[in-house]
Design a protein around this motif. Structure first.
Motif, PDB file in Angstrom:
ATOM      1  N   UNK A 223      37.649  40.381  32.745  1.00 55.06           N
ATOM      2  CA  UNK A 223      37.828  39.354  33.775  1.00 55.06           C
ATOM      3  C   UNK A 223      38.490  39.943  35.019  1.00 55.06           C
ATOM      4  N   UNK A 224      39.470  40.821  34.835  1.00 59.86           N
ATOM      5  CA  UNK A 224      40.137  41.438  35.972  1.00 59.86           C
ATOM      6  C   UNK A 224      39.169  42.327  36.751  1.00 59.86           C
ATOM      7  N   UNK A 225      38.357  43.082  36.027  1.00 58.19           N
ATOM      8  CA  UNK A 225      37.385  43.954  36.667  1.00 58.19           C
ATOM      9  C   UNK A 225      36.353  43.131  37.440  1.00 58.19           C
ATOM     10  N   UNK A 226      35.932  42.022  36.874  1.00 58.70           N
ATOM     11  CA  UNK A 226      34.969  41.167  37.573  1.00 58.70           C
ATOM     12  C   UNK A 226      35.562  40.643  38.883  1.00 58.70           C
ATOM     13  N   UNK A 227      36.845  40.295  38.877  1.00 67.60           N
ATOM     14  CA  UNK A 227      37.494  39.850  40.108  1.00 67.60           C
ATOM     15  C   UNK A 227      37.478  40.944  41.164  1.00 67.60           C
ATOM     16  N   UNK A 228      37.793  42.172  40.755  1.00 64.17           N
ATOM     17  CA  UNK A 228      37.778  43.291  41.699  1.00 64.17           C
ATOM     18  C   UNK A 228      36.381  43.522  42.264  1.00 64.17           C
ATOM     19  N   UNK A 229      35.368  43.385  41.425  1.00 69.42           N
ATOM     20  CA  UNK A 229      33.995  43.562  41.890  1.00 69.42           C
ATOM     21  C   UNK A 229      33.601  42.452  42.857  1.00 69.42           C
ATOM     22  N   UNK A 230      34.053  41.244  42.612  1.00 70.89           N
ATOM     23  CA  UNK A 230      33.765  40.144  43.534  1.00 70.89           C
ATOM     24  C   UNK A 230      34.419  40.388  44.892  1.00 70.89           C
ATOM     25  N   UNK A 294      34.167  33.027  51.437  1.00 64.21           N
ATOM     26  CA  UNK A 294      34.719  31.728  51.061  1.00 64.21           C
ATOM     27  C   UNK A 294      34.773  31.556  49.550  1.00 64.21           C
ATOM     28  N   UNK A 295      33.927  32.300  48.822  1.00 64.35           N
ATOM     29  CA  UNK A 295      33.886  32.169  47.365  1.00 64.35           C
ATOM     30  C   UNK A 295      35.100  32.798  46.686  1.00 64.35           C
ATOM     31  N   UNK A 296      35.783  33.720  47.362  1.00 59.45           N
ATOM     32  CA  UNK A 296      36.865  34.468  46.728  1.00 59.45           C
ATOM     33  C   UNK A 296      37.927  33.542  46.147  1.00 59.45           C
ATOM     34  N   UNK A 297      38.256  32.473  46.833  1.00 63.35           N
ATOM     35  CA  UNK A 297      39.298  31.559  46.365  1.00 63.35           C
ATOM     36  C   UNK A 297      38.746  30.312  45.698  1.00 63.35           C
TER      37      UNK A 297
END
Length: 379
Positions: A223-230, A294-297
């Motif tokens: 999940x953390x890695x997916x956040x970084x990729x996003x 805008x998707x980041x948050x």
């Protein structure tokens, strides 16, 4: 979300543009071989490297719109340094999930330009799949023992530290670790990429790291890695939109000055229509880059992923269309080093492959569940 620039964002974007135009022209960027130490120091002075880092750790508490403003200008100038992998992805990951000790250890040096960090998560034969790495982290009394291989490590040669993903048998999940590039057992083999930057293949041979190298919870690495990729995809979409903006400017300038049959090429209606089609695709890419930011948050994981993948898919398609049209409209000059159009085309093609290509993100969208009240943004 309002994407009109604030006064501070406009000043930062203008400062970065002046630096690239006056002190870091294309010829110098070509010679940088993917990294300029002088440019990196300037990015630190401008505040670019600490943008997403909290003020308590020497940063500027930047938001998605701040990152967009910087990356759009970076894309316009084709800045080759690891702004996205280090100052966006690695810094953003540690800012969100690192312990206070890890934030104190890593974030101030990143903001000051003293530390370069990148992610090492892709593996041979796995393409873009990061959910089950073959790299293994065996728990030891004093930490972990890492064994495996990573490929396509973005700016791996310049990085002093790597955020490595590994399967953790003790947690039965993916875990993330900070690994110094100089650690015993770490081998980094760099190679040039099409756009003039450098990736690396990293081999981990019985690499020992302390328990303090583990980022966040051991079972939440995926999940953390997916956040970084996003975070990286949103920044990369902004950079691609900036590159498209500049590429169309250069093409319009060329058609206005190049003459055929005694008149500028821009007088020919068919060519004007092609430039108009390019402009339409650029505006579409720009809108999707705004959507990604805008998707980041966005609180919903599924909808956030839908927005991010839709943006990456459409921006990648626009990049190919505009790049190919620009090269063709420049004629034979479009493939020579005399003009910058080839540099932009190659950079856009590499960007379209990083962090998942169009085909990959189309598959992501096809497999996402449709939530009530939502719809697919791309097919």
């Amino acid at each position: 979300m309002d994407f009109s620039y604030s006064e501070e964002q406009r000043q930062l974007a203008d400062s970065l543009r002046r630096f690239t135009e006056e002190r870091y022209p294309l010829e110098a960027r070509r010679k940088a071989n993917g990294f300029s130490r002088d440019a990196w120091r300037m990015y630190a002075e401008l505040g670019v490297l600490g943008l997403v880092i909290g003020s308590e750790h020497g940063g500027f508490d930047g938001q998605a719109t701040d990152t967009f403003a910087v990356q759009f200008e970076a894309g316009r100038a084709l800045l080759p340094e690891p702004l996205i992998p280090c100052a966006v992805m690695a810094a953003g990951l540690i800012q969100r999930y690192g312990s206070e000790a890890q934030r104190h250890a890593w974030l101030p040096p990143i903001a000051e330009g003293r530390e370069i960090m990148t992610l090492a998560y892709q593996e041979p034969s796995a393409r873009y799949d990061f959910a089950r790495p073959s790299t293994v982290a065996e728990a030891r009394d004093d930490g972990f023992l890492l064994e495996g291989e990573k490929v396509h490590v973005w700016h791996g040669e310049a990085a002093q530290s790597l955020i490595v993903s590994a399967w953790n048998p003790s947690a039965q999940a993916v875990s993330l670790f900070v690994v110094p590039s100089s650690a015993a057992g770490v081998s980094v083999r760099a190679y040039p990429t099409l756009d003039g930057t450098r990736d690396a293949q990293v081999t981990l041979n019985a690499v020992r790291v302390p328990t303090s190298a583990l980022i966040g919870e051991a079972a939440r690495g995926e999940a953390m890695l997916e956040t970084a990729l996003e975070l990286g995809i949103a920044a990369l979409c902004a950079a691609s939109a900036g590159a498209l903006d500049r590429l169309i400017e250069m093409t319009a300038e060329y058609l206005s000055t190049r003459k055929q049959f005694g008149q500028p090429l821009a007088r020919f209606q068919a060519l004007r229509h092609r430039v108009a089609d390019m402009a339409v695709q650029k505006e579409l890419a720009l809108s999707m880059a705004h959507l990604a930011a805008s998707a980041i948050d966005h609180p919903g994981a599924v909808e956030r992923r839908r927005m991010i993948s839709s943006a990456k898919l459409i921006v990648s398609r626009a990049a190919r269309f505009v790049g190919e049209q620009a090269v063709q409209l420049h004629g034979g000059m479009g493939v020579t080093a005399e003009l910058a159009v080839g540099d932009y085309f190659k950079s856009l093609m590499v960007a379209s492959l990083r962090l998942g290509d169009a085909e990959f993100h189309a598959d992501v969208l096809a497999n996402l569940p449709i939530e009530p009240g939502t719809h697919a943004l791309a097919a």
